[in-house]
Design a protein around this motif. Structure first.
Motif, PDB file in Angstrom:
ATOM      1  N   ARG A  55      -5.847  22.826   1.310  1.00  0.00           N
ATOM      2  CA  ARG A  55      -5.861  22.242   0.168  1.00  0.00           C
ATOM      3  C   ARG A  55      -5.310  20.780   0.460  1.00  0.00           C
ATOM      4  O   ARG A  55      -5.038  20.234  -0.560  1.00  0.00           O
ATOM      5  N   GLU A  56      -5.350  20.248   1.632  1.00  0.00           N
ATOM      6  CA  GLU A  56      -4.888  18.845   1.741  1.00  0.00           C
ATOM      7  C   GLU A  56      -5.853  17.786   1.000  1.00  0.00           C
ATOM      8  O   GLU A  56      -7.194  17.994   0.831  1.00  0.00           O
ATOM      9  N   ARG A  57      -5.156  16.960   0.163  1.00  0.00           N
ATOM     10  CA  ARG A  57      -5.775  15.857  -0.533  1.00  0.00           C
ATOM     11  C   ARG A  57      -4.920  14.542  -0.140  1.00  0.00           C
ATOM     12  O   ARG A  57      -3.751  14.509  -0.047  1.00  0.00           O
ATOM     13  N   THR A  58      -5.569  13.453  -0.348  1.00  0.00           N
ATOM     14  CA  THR A  58      -4.985  12.164  -0.007  1.00  0.00           C
ATOM     15  C   THR A  58      -5.278  11.172  -1.315  1.00  0.00           C
ATOM     16  O   THR A  58      -6.384  11.348  -1.833  1.00  0.00           O
ATOM     17  N   LEU A  59      -4.474  10.340  -1.585  1.00  0.00           N
ATOM     18  CA  LEU A  59      -4.567   9.453  -2.570  1.00  0.00           C
ATOM     19  C   LEU A  59      -4.023   8.083  -2.244  1.00  0.00           C
ATOM     20  O   LEU A  59      -2.780   8.032  -1.555  1.00  0.00           O
ATOM     21  N   THR A  60      -4.651   6.991  -2.161  1.00  0.00           N
ATOM     22  CA  THR A  60      -4.331   5.646  -1.867  1.00  0.00           C
ATOM     23  C   THR A  60      -4.073   4.797  -3.147  1.00  0.00           C
ATOM     24  O   THR A  60      -4.917   4.919  -3.847  1.00  0.00           O
ATOM     25  N   LEU A  61      -3.033   4.169  -3.196  1.00  0.00           N
ATOM     26  CA  LEU A  61      -2.736   3.224  -4.397  1.00  0.00           C
ATOM     27  C   LEU A  61      -1.742   2.181  -3.754  1.00  0.00           C
ATOM     28  O   LEU A  61      -1.534   1.938  -2.811  1.00  0.00           O
ATOM     29  N   THR A  62      -1.143   1.492  -4.875  1.00  0.00           N
ATOM     30  CA  THR A  62      -0.228   0.461  -4.605  1.00  0.00           C
ATOM     31  C   THR A  62       1.150   0.922  -5.334  1.00  0.00           C
ATOM     32  O   THR A  62       1.467   1.737  -5.908  1.00  0.00           O
ATOM     33  N   LEU A  63       2.169   0.053  -4.969  1.00  0.00           N
ATOM     34  CA  LEU A  63       3.422   0.421  -5.144  1.00  0.00           C
ATOM     35  C   LEU A  63       3.612   0.191  -6.716  1.00  0.00           C
ATOM     36  O   LEU A  63       4.130   1.116  -7.433  1.00  0.00           O
TER      37      LEU A  63
ATOM     38  N   ALA B  83      -2.188   0.071   4.719  1.00  0.00           N
ATOM     39  CA  ALA B  83      -3.473  -0.416   4.341  1.00  0.00           C
ATOM     40  C   ALA B  83      -4.672   0.012   4.860  1.00  0.00           C
ATOM     41  O   ALA B  83      -4.721   0.488   5.971  1.00  0.00           O
ATOM     42  N   GLU B  84      -5.798  -0.363   4.176  1.00  0.00           N
ATOM     43  CA  GLU B  84      -7.062  -0.086   4.787  1.00  0.00           C
ATOM     44  C   GLU B  84      -7.087  -0.958   6.283  1.00  0.00           C
ATOM     45  O   GLU B  84      -6.633  -2.094   6.003  1.00  0.00           O
ATOM     46  N   ARG B  85      -7.983  -0.322   7.254  1.00  0.00           N
ATOM     47  CA  ARG B  85      -7.879  -0.842   8.268  1.00  0.00           C
ATOM     48  C   ARG B  85      -9.247  -2.039   8.408  1.00  0.00           C
ATOM     49  O   ARG B  85     -10.175  -1.567   8.092  1.00  0.00           O
TER      50      ARG B  85
ATOM     51  N   PRO C 172       0.905  -1.295   0.117  1.00  0.00           N
ATOM     52  CA  PRO C 172      -0.238   0.006   0.051  1.00  0.00           C
ATOM     53  C   PRO C 172       0.649   1.257   0.011  1.00  0.00           C
ATOM     54  O   PRO C 172       1.967   1.259   0.735  1.00  0.00           O
ATOM     55  N   VAL C 173       0.174   2.258  -0.717  1.00  0.00           N
ATOM     56  CA  VAL C 173       0.938   3.324  -0.889  1.00  0.00           C
ATOM     57  C   VAL C 173      -0.084   4.780  -0.303  1.00  0.00           C
ATOM     58  O   VAL C 173      -1.380   4.736  -0.892  1.00  0.00           O
ATOM     59  N   ALA C 174       0.205   5.501   0.280  1.00  0.00           N
ATOM     60  CA  ALA C 174      -0.739   6.860   0.513  1.00  0.00           C
ATOM     61  C   ALA C 174       0.252   7.845   0.356  1.00  0.00           C
ATOM     62  O   ALA C 174       1.297   8.243   0.453  1.00  0.00           O
ATOM     63  N   ILE C 175      -0.360   8.993  -0.382  1.00  0.00           N
ATOM     64  CA  ILE C 175       0.030  10.214  -0.725  1.00  0.00           C
ATOM     65  C   ILE C 175      -0.547  11.335  -0.165  1.00  0.00           C
ATOM     66  O   ILE C 175      -1.691  11.084  -0.019  1.00  0.00           O
ATOM     67  N   VAL C 176      -0.030  12.019   0.722  1.00  0.00           N
ATOM     68  CA  VAL C 176      -0.823  13.293   1.376  1.00  0.00           C
ATOM     69  C   VAL C 176       0.112  14.434   0.771  1.00  0.00           C
ATOM     70  O   VAL C 176       1.216  14.706   0.843  1.00  0.00           O
ATOM     71  N   GLU C 177      -1.122  15.452   0.412  1.00  0.00           N
ATOM     72  CA  GLU C 177      -0.694  16.567  -0.554  1.00  0.00           C
ATOM     73  C   GLU C 177      -1.104  17.803   0.430  1.00  0.00           C
ATOM     74  O   GLU C 177      -2.316  17.889   0.933  1.00  0.00           O
ATOM     75  N   ALA C 178      -0.485  18.794   0.464  1.00  0.00           N
ATOM     76  CA  ALA C 178      -0.481  20.012   1.357  1.00  0.00           C
ATOM     77  C   ALA C 178      -1.231  19.870   2.750  1.00  0.00           C
ATOM     78  O   ALA C 178      -2.155  20.345   3.097  1.00  0.00           O
ATOM     79  N   CYS C 179      -0.359  18.952   3.450  1.00  0.00           N
ATOM     80  CA  CYS C 179      -1.020  18.242   4.826  1.00  0.00           C
ATOM     81  C   CYS C 179      -1.406  19.362   5.584  1.00  0.00           C
ATOM     82  O   CYS C 179      -0.663  20.204   6.088  1.00  0.00           O
TER      83      CYS C 179
END
Lengths: 259, 259
Positions: free
Chosen positions: B198-206, B233-235, B187-194
């Motif tokens: 303007r904060e956004r998050t994206l989850t995907l895989t490697l 990962a999702e909980r 699992p990968v999570a990206i947090v932008e402008a935390c």
């Protein structure tokens, strides 16, 4: 149903909590706090009922289970419930168990981050965890008695290494790192009771740490942090930057004084 | 001669600075701040002259050299000088250069730690960086274009990996980690402008990250953090703990709901 705030108290000093954390404490009805929280921190919450719930380190699952229940029960009775945890909740804080319990109970919650000991200790030591040309990465870890040197190399590797709760296994950690190829001369800094009036620091080498040189110095009653890597070396001072020095060839000016 | 405070502003939100940092801003005569500091943060310093000094990322040595000089000059004219840096000064903050300049000039200074983006992003994601049975260690790193996959494995290894300033090289980082043995399904999570509006998050895989799936989503004008590992990962939720459940055999109660 109330709302629960899992708040990181930071390393110890009351004023190293975030502004958000302090404001939430001011309106909290109940504060469930780690036993190791500095008493001055609780002064932010004059109107709250304060409940000490277990130690930060070494608590058993059953104790965690009981803490979870206390948080859920508090949220069913009160509007603003604060769970105040040493350091940052998301780093060696067992927040996961508490989040799961809150999600299972359908209780709204929010995480407020805290200053983790690695950052506060670097500030106390005046040593940057990352350092141009020396350290580009930092690993934050705990030591497992089950780990062997191969595992330390595989699982935890970075230019700067920071071990939480490593006091008793400090010589073992140092030996494993040397077995895995780190030089015995690698600088080590230990910060104990960071940011509190009891704060003490010790600097030595990995070889010294492996030989047990820190063990008599360490106070078993205080939290301590092991910081290992070239970034923790004594700083060699450069002469004062000059306005007309626009090149990066200032290395020729090194005064070779030691901080 | 004044005193200089190198203060970590935290991830963005004004109330995620420490109480100590906010109190020092309130009495500051001059604040030299990163250009990326949220404007609301500067409201803590009503009486100070505010000077924007360079961007947090990508500043060149000569620019840093000029910042050092500005700090030293300010301390020669004013009593309380704050150098306000995004995140934490000791982590990818180039505090070392500024400390050296202050030491060389014989100016008193103090470091006030800040919430680093990894902690604030974990809070936003509600994912603990360390997780019992899943993640015992965290590495905080930046990516170097010079690094190859062998180096990533050797230099940066931990259960949870957090890359700062990794936006443009995200696919390369992901590919190198897979080459070094990490599963494509990680699992990968990206947090932008935390922590900002303007904060956004994206989850995907490697695997998805390596394929460039995040690149169109990412906003080049915002700071972003890559978080990689099974801890993100999702909980899977467990049912609510019961008062009479004193054993740790609660795993039989798993409700298999996804957070």
């Amino acid at each position: 149903m109330g709302k629960v705030y899992l708040i990181g108290a930071g390393p110890g000093a009351a004023d190293l909590i975030t502004v958000r954390g302090a404001r939430l404490l001011a309106v909290a009805d109940v504060v469930l706090h780690d036993a190791l929280i500095e008493p001055a921190m609780l002064d932010y919450a004059p109107k709250a009922r304060k409940i000490a719930v277990g130690k930060r380190c070494g608590k058993r699952s059953t104790a965690q289970h009981f803490i979870n229940k206390q948080i859920v029960d508090a949220a069913r009775e009160h509007g603003v419930v604060v769970r105040l945890k040493g350091g940052d909740p998301m780093l060696f804080g067992r927040a996961d168990e508490e989040m799961r319990a809150l999600e299972a109970a359908g209780i709204e919650y929010e995480i407020v981050p805290g200053i983790t000991a690695a950052l506060a200790s670097a500030a106390s030591l005046r040593r940057s965890l990352t350092l141009r040309g020396v350290s580009r990465s930092v690993a934050l870890a705990t030591h497992s008695r089950a780990a062997d040197s191969a595992e330390i190399r595989e699982q935890v590797n970075a230019d700067s290494l920071v071990f939480y709760m490593g006091r008793d296994s400090a010589p073992e950690i140092a030996q494993q790192l040397m077995d895995a190829g780190r030089a015995g001369s690698t600088p080590v800094a230990i910060v104990e009771a960071c940011s509190t009036p009891r704060e003490r620091t010790l600097t030595l080498t990995l070889e010294g740490l492996a030989a047990g040189d820190a063990q008599l110095w360490l106070d078993p009653a205080q939290p301590s942090l092991l910081m290992i890597g070239d970034a923790f070396a004594e700083r060699v001072l450069m002469s004062e930057p000059r306005a007309d020095d626009s090149s990066s060839a200032a290395s020729g000016e090194r005064a070779l004084r030691v901080a």
